[in-house]
Design a protein around this motif. Structure first.
Motif, short mmCIF file in Angstrom:
data_model
loop_
_atom_site.label_atom_id
_atom_site.label_comp_id
_atom_site.label_asym_id
_atom_site.label_seq_id
_atom_site.Cartn_x
_atom_site.Cartn_y
_atom_site.Cartn_z
N PHE A 69 -5.06 -35.15 2.74
CA PHE A 69 -4.34 -36.01 3.67
C PHE A 69 -5.33 -36.80 4.53
CE2 PHE A 69 -2.53 -36.65 7.92
CZ PHE A 69 -1.48 -37.50 7.59
N GLY A 70 -6.33 -36.11 5.05
CA GLY A 70 -7.33 -36.78 5.89
C GLY A 70 -8.05 -37.88 5.14
N THR A 71 -8.41 -37.62 3.91
CA THR A 71 -9.08 -38.64 3.09
C THR A 71 -8.15 -39.81 2.83
OG1 THR A 71 -10.48 -36.97 2.04
CG2 THR A 71 -10.19 -39.06 0.86
N LEU A 72 -6.91 -39.52 2.50
CA LEU A 72 -5.92 -40.57 2.26
C LEU A 72 -5.75 -41.46 3.48
CD1 LEU A 72 -3.49 -41.83 0.64
CD2 LEU A 72 -2.09 -40.13 1.81
N VAL A 73 -5.55 -40.84 4.64
CA VAL A 73 -5.29 -41.60 5.86
C VAL A 73 -6.52 -42.40 6.28
CG1 VAL A 73 -4.81 -41.35 8.34
CG2 VAL A 73 -3.43 -40.12 6.67
N GLN A 74 -7.70 -41.81 6.15
CA GLN A 74 -8.92 -42.52 6.57
C GLN A 74 -9.27 -43.67 5.64
OE1 GLN A 74 -10.54 -43.11 9.10
NE2 GLN A 74 -10.16 -41.32 10.34
N THR A 75 -8.91 -43.59 4.38
CA THR A 75 -9.32 -44.61 3.42
C THR A 75 -8.21 -45.59 3.05
OG1 THR A 75 -8.86 -43.16 1.55
CG2 THR A 75 -11.11 -43.13 2.43
N MET A 76 -7.02 -45.42 3.61
CA MET A 76 -5.93 -46.35 3.27
C MET A 76 -6.23 -47.74 3.81
SD MET A 76 -2.98 -44.65 5.70
CE MET A 76 -1.71 -45.87 5.65
N ASP A 78 -4.23 -49.73 5.32
CA ASP A 78 -3.40 -50.04 6.49
C ASP A 78 -3.85 -49.17 7.65
OD1 ASP A 78 -1.68 -51.85 5.12
OD2 ASP A 78 -0.59 -50.16 4.27
N GLY A 79 -3.50 -49.60 8.85
CA GLY A 79 -3.77 -48.80 10.01
C GLY A 79 -2.79 -47.63 10.07
N PHE A 80 -3.24 -46.55 10.66
CA PHE A 80 -2.38 -45.37 10.84
C PHE A 80 -2.67 -44.83 12.23
CE2 PHE A 80 -1.25 -40.89 10.55
CZ PHE A 80 -0.01 -40.96 9.93
N VAL A 81 -1.61 -44.58 12.99
CA VAL A 81 -1.77 -44.12 14.36
C VAL A 81 -0.75 -43.03 14.65
CG1 VAL A 81 -0.27 -45.93 15.31
CG2 VAL A 81 -1.99 -44.86 16.78
N VAL A 82 -1.17 -42.04 15.44
CA VAL A 82 -0.28 -40.98 15.92
C VAL A 82 -0.30 -41.05 17.44
CG1 VAL A 82 0.17 -38.51 16.03
CG2 VAL A 82 -0.77 -39.51 13.93
N ASN A 93 -6.77 -44.14 12.58
CA ASN A 93 -7.71 -44.18 11.47
C ASN A 93 -8.68 -45.34 11.61
OD1 ASN A 93 -6.20 -46.40 10.57
ND2 ASN A 93 -5.83 -45.57 8.53
N ASP A 94 -9.68 -45.37 10.74
CA ASP A 94 -10.72 -46.39 10.81
C ASP A 94 -10.16 -47.80 10.65
OD1 ASP A 94 -12.60 -44.41 11.18
OD2 ASP A 94 -13.29 -44.41 9.10
N LYS A 95 -9.17 -47.96 9.77
CA LYS A 95 -8.59 -49.29 9.53
C LYS A 95 -7.92 -49.82 10.79
CE LYS A 95 -7.48 -52.87 7.09
NZ LYS A 95 -8.46 -53.82 6.60
N LEU A 96 -7.19 -48.97 11.52
CA LEU A 96 -6.55 -49.41 12.76
C LEU A 96 -7.62 -49.84 13.77
CD1 LEU A 96 -3.55 -49.40 14.12
CD2 LEU A 96 -4.68 -47.73 15.57
N ALA A 97 -8.66 -49.05 13.89
CA ALA A 97 -9.75 -49.39 14.81
C ALA A 97 -10.38 -50.72 14.41
CB ALA A 97 -10.79 -48.27 14.81
N GLY A 169 6.21 -36.87 19.58
CA GLY A 169 5.51 -38.14 19.45
C GLY A 169 5.98 -38.86 18.20
N SER A 170 5.14 -39.77 17.73
CA SER A 170 5.50 -40.52 16.54
C SER A 170 4.23 -40.95 15.82
CB SER A 170 6.35 -41.75 16.89
OG SER A 170 5.63 -42.63 17.73
N PHE A 171 4.41 -41.37 14.58
CA PHE A 171 3.30 -41.96 13.86
C PHE A 171 3.75 -43.28 13.29
CE2 PHE A 171 5.40 -39.49 10.54
CZ PHE A 171 5.40 -40.35 9.46
N ALA A 172 2.79 -44.14 12.98
CA ALA A 172 3.14 -45.45 12.45
C ALA A 172 2.07 -45.92 11.47
CB ALA A 172 3.28 -46.47 13.57
#
Length: 176
Positions: A69-76, A78-82, A93-97, A169-172
């Motif tokens: 999951f961590g690899t998926l989220v970090q390398t996708m 799109d941005g991912f935020v919690v 994740n890195d993409k959001l940053a 909370g939420s994620f997006a």
């Protein structure tokens, strides 16, 4: 284990891996106890073992799942935020940053509203209120990056609830 026991600390729990003659690997958890007599001299030693193989296998499966999951989220792409229940960014994740133009360490720990101006901030606020009502949703927000570039973001948010039904909370997923 026995050497680690004392009158002040008469209990110990250890886990060990056992390879059976057929090559099968099992895990045992030993609960050990020393009993001391009048002169604080050990008079008895008791130990009970239980097979914890299934728990160990479940822990390993969970660890591997979390790594995937961590690899998926970090390398996708799109941005991912919690965001936590107080609207503070708990993960980015890195993409959001990269999209926002900030280091993830700058984003995490800040209010999610810090990165938006009105009217986007009000849209975000109303969307988060919907998450608190267990409603997922997709919406658009305008965002000005750190370098001044204007982005039109597509945001797909979903609420997070604990087992008792409390909002956590939420994620997006965030696309530009």
């Amino acid at each position: 284990v026995i050497a680690s026991l004392s009158p002040a600390s008469p209990l110990a729990v250890v886990e060990n891996r056992v390879v059976k003659p057929n090559g099968e690997i099992r895990w045992l958890q030993w609960s050990s106890r020393a009993i001391y007599g009048e002169l604080q001299v050990g008079t008895e030693f008791q130990a009970v073992a239980r097979d914890i193989t299934e728990r160990k296998l479940a822990e390993e499966a969970l660890k591997q799942s979390e790594e995937r999951f961590g690899t998926l989220v970090q390398t996708m792409n799109d941005g991912f935020v919690v965001v936590d229940s107080n609207d503070i960014v708990a993960y980015a994740n890195d993409k959001l940053a990269e999209m926002f133009g900030y280091a993830d360490s700058f984003i995490i720990g800040r209010s999610c509203y810090d990165f938006f101006a009105d009217p986007a901030k009000e849209t975000l606020r109303s969307q988060i209120e919907l998450r608190k009502q267990a409603k997922a949703g997709t919406y658009q927000l305008s965002f000005i990056t750190k370098s001044g570039l204007k982005l039109e973001l597509g945001i797909s948010g979903k609420p997070i609830f604990d087992a008792a039904g409390n909002y956590n909370g939420s994620f997006a997923v965030v696309t530009d």
